[in-house]
Design an enzyme around this catalytic site. Sequence first.
Site, PDB file in Angstrom:
ATOM      1  N   ASP A   1      -0.643 -12.887  50.020  1.00  0.00           N
ATOM      2  CA  ASP A   1      -1.248 -12.611  51.322  1.00  0.00           C
ATOM      3  C   ASP A   1      -1.165 -13.902  52.114  1.00  0.00           C
ATOM      4  O   ASP A   1      -1.787 -14.908  51.743  1.00  0.00           O
ATOM      5  CB  ASP A   1      -2.708 -12.181  51.169  1.00  0.00           C
ATOM      6  CG  ASP A   1      -2.838 -10.799  50.558  1.00  0.00           C
ATOM      7  OD1 ASP A   1      -1.931  -9.976  50.769  1.00  0.00           O
ATOM      8  OD2 ASP A   1      -3.840 -10.544  49.870  1.00  0.00           O
TER       9      ASP A   1
ATOM     10  N   ASP B   1      -4.028   0.880  53.370  1.00  0.00           N
ATOM     11  CA  ASP B   1      -5.310   0.225  53.103  1.00  0.00           C
ATOM     12  C   ASP B   1      -6.372   1.312  53.175  1.00  0.00           C
ATOM     13  O   ASP B   1      -6.632   1.861  54.253  1.00  0.00           O
ATOM     14  CB  ASP B   1      -5.586  -0.869  54.132  1.00  0.00           C
ATOM     15  CG  ASP B   1      -4.607  -2.032  54.005  1.00  0.00           C
ATOM     16  OD1 ASP B   1      -4.046  -2.212  52.912  1.00  0.00           O
ATOM     17  OD2 ASP B   1      -4.390  -2.744  55.015  1.00  0.00           O
TER      18      ASP B   1
END
Length: 294
Positions: free
Chosen positions: A28, A147
């Site tokens: 990330d 998500d």
Amino acid sequence: MQAYLRIAFAHSQNQVAMVAKRIIPCLDVDRGRVVKGVNFVNLRDAGDAVKNAQFYEKEGADELVFLDITASSERRATTVDLVKKVAEVVFMPFTVGGGIRTAQDIREILLAGADKVSLNTAAVNNPTLITEASRIFGSQCIVLAIDAKKQMAEGRWQRADKKQKKNLQSAISNLQSKNKWEVYVNGGRTPTGIDVIQWAKTAEKLGAGEILLTSMDYDGTKDGYDVELTSALSRAVTIPVIASGGAGEPEDFCEVFKKTNATAALAASIFHFRQYRVKEIKEYLKKRGIKVRT
């Protein structure tokens, strides 16, 4: 050429180990640095992206995922130069996501050295992008990132006092029985009202070749994967599903593979901060009868 060789290698590996489970570290990235938080917030630095990529290449990771986590919310493009630098040091298949909005963006990322692209916000805003991209580049290049968050009744329950809980009980029980999760976009900042399972089915029909499923409720908690969510989604589609969010112990990988149809498990914190190594996870899984790539 390097990306082509990785694709050829990945194809040959698939042929000899079609049922083998994949272990995938995730980078990330925020402004060039690898970061990690809990439930998509409270980010802390986890090192240099290129150095982390090199480390995971030596560790024997099956694939690598690179997500520019603020590109969509900041309405900017993925950092292509950083993608190029990472691609130069890894041979394993390499997926890039974040800030990819058009077929031209996808082309640039693939030319920079990525093997696959991950679409989330842009796909929700323009579902035809999935079809266009899979037609031009092949569905094997198109990963739909989802998500997912359990609908907010659970959050209201946790914050409610005793009297409020009595009034909420029936509504929450009804919600939980339906196993509802909502799609979030813009790096987990924006709810969409879209049902996760239905969106996954739609994306598969549109041409997505794989799904990267991240539980926002479990992300960074190290409490294990969201087995309920992963099981429900992986049963609903026929394309490969990558479980993401919550890995903390080797047992968590074992559980998600034994209790769901996930074909891969992604993790960040436990690898970035060297709590466990990729090789340790693979050895643990092999001893428990789960086939992994060596």
